[in-house]
Each structure stands twice: as structure tokens, then as C-alpha cells.
Motif scaffolding. Sequence first.
Motif, PDB file in Angstrom:
ATOM      1  N   UNK B 322       0.828  -1.204   0.000  1.00 26.39           N
ATOM      2  CA  UNK B 322       0.000   0.000   0.000  1.00 26.39           C
ATOM      3  C   UNK B 322       0.856   1.244   0.000  1.00 26.39           C
ATOM      4  N   UNK B 323       0.319   2.278   0.658  1.00 30.34           N
ATOM      5  CA  UNK B 323       1.050   3.542   0.717  1.00 30.34           C
ATOM      6  C   UNK B 323       1.959   3.572   1.935  1.00 30.34           C
ATOM      7  N   UNK B 324       2.982   4.390   1.842  1.00 25.67           N
ATOM      8  CA  UNK B 324       3.811   4.663   3.018  1.00 25.67           C
ATOM      9  C   UNK B 324       3.011   5.584   3.932  1.00 25.67           C
ATOM     10  N   UNK B 325       2.873   5.180   5.171  1.00 27.41           N
ATOM     11  CA  UNK B 325       2.138   5.977   6.147  1.00 27.41           C
ATOM     12  C   UNK B 325       3.079   6.994   6.798  1.00 27.41           C
ATOM     13  N   UNK B 326       4.261   6.529   7.179  1.00 30.63           N
ATOM     14  CA  UNK B 326       5.237   7.437   7.776  1.00 30.63           C
ATOM     15  C   UNK B 326       6.618   6.809   7.707  1.00 30.63           C
ATOM     16  N   UNK B 327       7.612   7.668   7.876  1.00 29.81           N
ATOM     17  CA  UNK B 327       8.988   7.183   8.000  1.00 29.81           C
ATOM     18  C   UNK B 327       9.560   7.789   9.268  1.00 29.81           C
ATOM     19  N   UNK B 328       9.997   6.945  10.168  1.00 32.55           N
ATOM     20  CA  UNK B 328      10.597   7.411  11.413  1.00 32.55           C
ATOM     21  C   UNK B 328      12.111   7.457  11.251  1.00 32.55           C
ATOM     22  N   UNK B 329      12.686   8.510  11.819  1.00 36.16           N
ATOM     23  CA  UNK B 329      14.140   8.699  11.710  1.00 36.16           C
ATOM     24  C   UNK B 329      14.739   8.713  13.113  1.00 36.16           C
ATOM     25  N   UNK B 330      15.838   8.023  13.261  1.00 39.84           N
ATOM     26  CA  UNK B 330      16.610   8.145  14.498  1.00 39.84           C
ATOM     27  C   UNK B 330      18.001   8.656  14.147  1.00 39.84           C
ATOM     28  N   UNK B 331      18.465   9.616  14.942  1.00 39.73           N
ATOM     29  CA  UNK B 331      19.824  10.131  14.724  1.00 39.73           C
ATOM     30  C   UNK B 331      20.726   9.772  15.905  1.00 39.73           C
ATOM     31  N   UNK B 332      20.184   8.911  16.806  1.00 34.24           N
ATOM     32  CA  UNK B 332      20.988   8.517  17.968  1.00 34.24           C
ATOM     33  C   UNK B 332      20.966   6.994  18.144  1.00 34.24           C
ATOM     34  N   UNK B 333      21.172   6.294  17.034  1.00 31.25           N
ATOM     35  CA  UNK B 333      21.307   4.834  17.049  1.00 31.25           C
ATOM     36  C   UNK B 333      20.053   4.133  17.565  1.00 31.25           C
ATOM     37  N   UNK B 334      18.888   4.733  17.343  1.00 31.18           N
ATOM     38  CA  UNK B 334      17.639   4.050  17.663  1.00 31.18           C
ATOM     39  C   UNK B 334      17.051   4.371  19.022  1.00 31.18           C
ATOM     40  N   UNK B 335      17.671   5.286  19.770  1.00 28.48           N
ATOM     41  CA  UNK B 335      17.122   5.606  21.100  1.00 28.48           C
ATOM     42  C   UNK B 335      15.865   6.469  20.969  1.00 28.48           C
ATOM     43  N   UNK B 336      15.910   7.457  20.104  1.00 34.15           N
ATOM     44  CA  UNK B 336      14.760   8.339  19.893  1.00 34.15           C
ATOM     45  C   UNK B 336      14.395   8.353  18.409  1.00 34.15           C
ATOM     46  N   UNK B 337      13.123   8.551  18.158  1.00 33.77           N
ATOM     47  CA  UNK B 337      12.650   8.562  16.767  1.00 33.77           C
ATOM     48  C   UNK B 337      11.789   9.791  16.516  1.00 33.77           C
ATOM     49  N   UNK B 338      11.849  10.321  15.323  1.00 32.97           N
ATOM     50  CA  UNK B 338      11.001  11.448  14.936  1.00 32.97           C
ATOM     51  C   UNK B 338      10.519  11.222  13.505  1.00 32.97           C
ATOM     52  N   UNK B 339       9.414  11.849  13.173  1.00 31.51           N
ATOM     53  CA  UNK B 339       8.833  11.597  11.848  1.00 31.51           C
ATOM     54  C   UNK B 339       9.488  12.449  10.767  1.00 31.51           C
ATOM     55  N   UNK B 340       9.805  11.800   9.652  1.00 33.17           N
ATOM     56  CA  UNK B 340      10.330  12.523   8.497  1.00 33.17           C
ATOM     57  C   UNK B 340       9.169  13.169   7.744  1.00 33.17           C
ATOM     58  N   UNK B 341       9.484  14.168   6.925  1.00 30.14           N
ATOM     59  CA  UNK B 341       8.492  14.760   6.029  1.00 30.14           C
ATOM     60  C   UNK B 341       8.422  13.891   4.774  1.00 30.14           C
ATOM     61  N   UNK B 342       7.196  13.539   4.375  1.00 29.87           N
ATOM     62  CA  UNK B 342       7.041  12.767   3.143  1.00 29.87           C
ATOM     63  C   UNK B 342       6.777  13.720   1.996  1.00 29.87           C
ATOM     64  N   UNK B 343       7.487  13.525   0.911  1.00 33.71           N
ATOM     65  CA  UNK B 343       7.286  14.343  -0.284  1.00 33.71           C
ATOM     66  C   UNK B 343       6.099  13.786  -1.065  1.00 33.71           C
ATOM     67  N   UNK B 344       5.123  14.658  -1.361  1.00 31.53           N
ATOM     68  CA  UNK B 344       4.033  14.243  -2.251  1.00 31.53           C
ATOM     69  C   UNK B 344       4.589  14.071  -3.665  1.00 31.53           C
ATOM     70  N   UNK B 345       4.009  13.210  -4.482  1.00 29.53           N
ATOM     71  CA  UNK B 345       2.881  12.347  -4.169  1.00 29.53           C
ATOM     72  C   UNK B 345       3.307  11.096  -3.391  1.00 29.53           C
ATOM     73  N   UNK B 346       2.466  10.736  -2.427  1.00 29.23           N
ATOM     74  CA  UNK B 346       2.653   9.467  -1.720  1.00 29.23           C
ATOM     75  C   UNK B 346       1.697   8.482  -2.369  1.00 29.23           C
ATOM     76  N   UNK B 347       2.227   7.562  -3.147  1.00 31.30           N
ATOM     77  CA  UNK B 347       1.369   6.693  -3.954  1.00 31.30           C
ATOM     78  C   UNK B 347       1.419   5.243  -3.484  1.00 31.30           C
ATOM     79  N   UNK B 348       0.356   4.564  -3.850  1.00 29.57           N
ATOM     80  CA  UNK B 348       0.202   3.148  -3.546  1.00 29.57           C
ATOM     81  C   UNK B 348       1.327   2.340  -4.214  1.00 29.57           C
ATOM     82  N   UNK B 349       2.023   1.533  -3.440  1.00 29.65           N
ATOM     83  CA  UNK B 349       3.058   0.633  -3.975  1.00 29.65           C
ATOM     84  C   UNK B 349       4.105   1.405  -4.787  1.00 29.65           C
ATOM     85  N   UNK B 350       4.523   2.541  -4.210  1.00 30.48           N
ATOM     86  CA  UNK B 350       5.457   3.395  -4.944  1.00 30.48           C
ATOM     87  C   UNK B 350       6.554   3.916  -4.023  1.00 30.48           C
ATOM     88  N   UNK B 351       7.742   4.071  -4.615  1.00 32.33           N
ATOM     89  CA  UNK B 351       8.815   4.760  -3.897  1.00 32.33           C
ATOM     90  C   UNK B 351       8.309   6.137  -3.482  1.00 32.33           C
TER      91      UNK B 351
END
Lengths: 188, 420
Positions: B322-351
Motif C-alpha cells: 500500500x502507501x507509506x504511512x510514515x517514516x521514522x528517523x533516528x539520529x541517535x542509534x535508535x534511542x529516539x525517533x522522529x517523523x520525516x516529512x514525506x514528499x508528495x505524491x505518496x502513492x500506492x506501492x510506490x517509492x
Amino acid sequence: MQIKHAGCYRVAVVMVLGMLACHTNTRPPVPGWPEHFGFGKTATARQIDSLNISIAPDGKGLPAGSGNAVAGKAIYLAKCAACHGETGAEPTPNRLVATLHDTARTKTIGNYWPYATTVFDYIRRAMPFNAPGSLTDEEVYSLTAFLLYRNEIISDTLQLNAVNLPLIEMPARKYYVNDDRHGGNEVK
Amino acid sequence: MMEDKNKPAKKIPRRTMLRAAAVSAAAALMGAARVQRAPGAGVLTDTAMGKTPYADPTRITGTLPGKLGTRSPFEQPEKKPSDISSRTPLQELYGIITPSDLHFERSHAGVPLIHPDKYELLIHGMVERPMIFTLRDLKRFPAVSRIAFIECSGNFRSGKETMTPQEICGLTSQSEWTGVMLSTLFREVGVHPKATWFLAEGSDAAVMTRSIPVEKGWKDAMIAYGQNGEAIRPEQGYPARLFLPGWEGNTNVKWIRRIELSDQPFMTREETSKYTETIRDHKIRQFSFDMDARSIITYPSFPQQVEKGWIEIRGIAWSGRGKIDSVDISTDAGKHWAKAVLQEPVMDKAHTCFRYLWYWDGKPTEIMSLAVDDTGYRQPTLKQLVEARGTDMGGYHVNPVTAWVLKADGTVLFKPEKWK
């Protein structure tokens, strides 16, 4: 015998499909589209036969002919050993021979392939790599017999044919399961 | 992960081809004194050739309009070929469309040469009317275009720090595919309602085959003849291929010549001895069609070099479900996570492109991305995959969270993890 048998089967299938077609519909048409566009041509039985090389795991599609491991060994040495090794058990990436009890981690016919019909089908459609499609059905039966024999699945005297090939039980078959991943919050 | 084959006969032409390509590229550069792009007006600098200086481009008439566009000689993205596949340089791309000549390649007996006038697609088996369609016939049917990725299911490499995104997971690419929906052809031939599978067969030298559930054919399968606005490339299946959005690359049979409707799968070599994966209890998982969600940070990544300060972390995420709902980013080896900005278009079964602005204090750390799709699936770590499938897990459908190590000197290295 084999050819006649296959022919009868095909006629029977066509009849059954013809009967069922009267009672059934496929999917609802797209609004505004014709039932048929009329593009393309009806395929003749001859055209279908010239392309149809499918073999199903129940043996449907296997051609006439037969072969055994003794004959297969000679063909193997001449046409396959260059890539797969003299015995097929050499530790190459193209290894073909290893039983379930072997410590080899390579996936082979003996420890990984679930259907014997696939061996015939694959050799016939794609091997040898430098001359695909060049083997006769007899040669393919012989090579299949040789590889099944080398993997300790059949004896070297068995004359392999369209009837007994699909009956062979492959050692790895019991391990096969269907994909159980469905998305959602689980890792499988 | 994927089979190796000895292909002595193929190696020679490939090298010859590469040599020929190198010669013509060099020739192009020799004649590129009039390139139209300059890093600074009037500044003499080395060209892409190395030592050839060129003059102020505002004082030399540039190249006149031509029949085919070219890449800047300063931009040389390349696929990375092996004997059996060639990988997309993910770290050198922008946006979501893979240039067609950089689309990954995987073939089982080379790329066939097929004349479009000779091309025919036969559909037969459990149908009311077995039919043959020429390429012209296929193009007459109502057409559809769709942007979606194709990814090989054997798309994870590891083992050393000096690996690029291309080397780790470059067997995924995205195009706008144009063609006729397979459902349109299914209606034309009258697929029998009891047909449950169809065989898709290519006309390459491996006559490669896969069995596909009929339901996928009705749902969203396409016979594609167009790629990114032009005829599909030979490496991608010219003149026509099967396109199954979200499903493992191998099922998207290229150079398709025959479709046979059946009430059972054919158990071909590619769906038994290959493209199956060992999981726990010696089980072998088969017909693993869907590509699970995944992401990769393409900047910063090896072999790039970064500096302390603002860094926009960039990458792509995708899911075959399906579609990508979100991408979480960690900059401290996985201790904390924050949401990345998704570039439109966010399409079904698509990069889908993601970006995350981050201020790096220059201290050594690890950055990583984790994709979540709209089924709620969260991209697993390698550890989670091994826990689920066992240490003998096969090499297909391995989609782990991938970490990059930033060293104090700005070096970026892949973080390979032990698996077996």
C-alpha cells in the motif's frame, strides 16, 4: 501412446470448458465498454501446441519418451558438467546434488526441490545454458533420471517417463508452506 | 541469496560492450569543449575528463539542438552489474522516478532481442476463446499508466562497512508504466471462473515462468509496453512485460509471450528452488509475493562525506502492500525517533521520498530510517527478522532497518550486522 493420451485429455478439457462456459460469467463488464473489443485473433490448436511447453506437477504436459540415469550420465558429462561439476556434488554455486542428510548448505534437487516434474521442465526450457532448447525429450528424461538418481531419489535402472515422473515424492516437499505474511503489525 | 551461474559465453560480449561504451563516452567528452554547464563563469577548471581545461562558456557558442538529449559529462551515474543483475545507483538519484537506463536489471539468460512486428502474446488454457495479440493489438485496447516500483525480492546485501545504498538494496527502481490492464485481456478471452492461477512465460532464452494467482490478474496486473514515456527498455522487457504492482520482481515476467490459465500452480523452478525462503523449523515459505515495507537513507550514505551542522537526511521508502504511512528517523542509534516529512505524491506501492532536517553536532552517531505502511506494518530490524524466521532464514524478502555510522571526521559508513 503418450501423444494419444495427451490429445484425448486436451479434447476432454475443451469439452468441459465449453459446457461450463454456458453457465458462467467472468467479471462484470466495464461501464461504457463493449463486451469484446475484437482486437487480436483466435489462437488455433496448432499455434497453442507450438508454444505450450508447460508441465504441471501432476504431470500434465509431459511429452512422450523416456530415459534412465545411465544414459543421462553420458549426456550430463558432455553437456552439463562444465558448469555443474563431474558429479553434480562439487561445491560450486551450481551444485545439483546433496541429500537432506548432507551437511551442504547449498540448495539442491535432493534437499530443496519439491517436485520432480520441475527438474524436467527447467532442463527442457533453459538448459544447457549455452544452448537452451537444444535437448531432445529423451535426453531431458535421461538427465532428469540421472540427477534424481544422483540425489538418491530413484534407482539407476528406473526408466523415467510421463507416468512415473510425477509420482516421485521429493524429500523436501514436506517442508513447503504458503506465505503467511499479511502486512499489519507483525514480523513474519 | 540469488543463484550464480557460470556464463563464460556472456562475459565476453559484456566486457566488449563496456569497452565500446567507454570509448564512445570518451569521444563524447573530447567533443564536449562546448559543454553548457560551468561551475563558475570564466574560471578554468578540470573537466570531467580530468585535465582538459575549458574556457568561459559565455564566450563560446554551445552545442546546437540535437535529436537525443545527453547527460552532463559531469554526471555519470551508473548501474553496478554482476553476472546476473545490475543495480540502480539509489544514492545518486533525485525524486521518485528511476531514469530508464538506470533501472535495475535481473535476467536469467540475458536480454533477448525481440522484433516488435514479430511479437505475439498468447492467452490460452481455461478461457472461452484462446487468443493471440500482436503488439499493435495490445496498444489498441484502453491504456492505463501507473507509477510504481519493481523490487527484486533478493534485495539485501551486507557484510562490510564500505557499501553504498546501490550495493545494499539497489535492486529496486521505479517507473511510470503504461499498458493494458490484464483484466481487459481476461475479459476479451473470457477467463473461466474456476481458473485460479495463470502461468506467465517470457521469451528469453530461459523461457522464464512464474505461476500467478488469477485474482492478482483481475485486480491490478498490467501488460506494460511503455516506460517513462517511451517504449519499454529491452532490459525491462521490450516489447511487453507483465507488471504486478507491489509483487516481487521475478513475478513481473519480462518479454512475456504466453499466459496459460489453470486451476493449479505449475511449480516452476523460479517458484520452488528459487524465490522461496527458509524460515523456522526447516520450513520453506513459498509464493511470497508481496514486498514488505522498507526504507533506505540515501543521504548521507557511503561513500559521501558530511560536515558538522545542518544536514537534510534524505531517502526513499516503499511498500508492496500500500502507501507509506510514515517514516521514522533516528539520529541517535535508535534511542529516539522522529517523523520525516514525506514528499508528495505518496502513492500506492510506490517509492516515496522522505526528508528530515537535522543539526549534527559532529559527534559520532548512527542514523537510521524505519518505514511504516498503511497496513500498520513497521519495517523490522534484522534482529526482529532473524527472531521471526530463525538464523537459517533465506535471503529473499529481507528488508531490515539500515543504519549509517557517522564518524567524527564526517565519514559515513554502512553498519553491517551479523546474521548467521
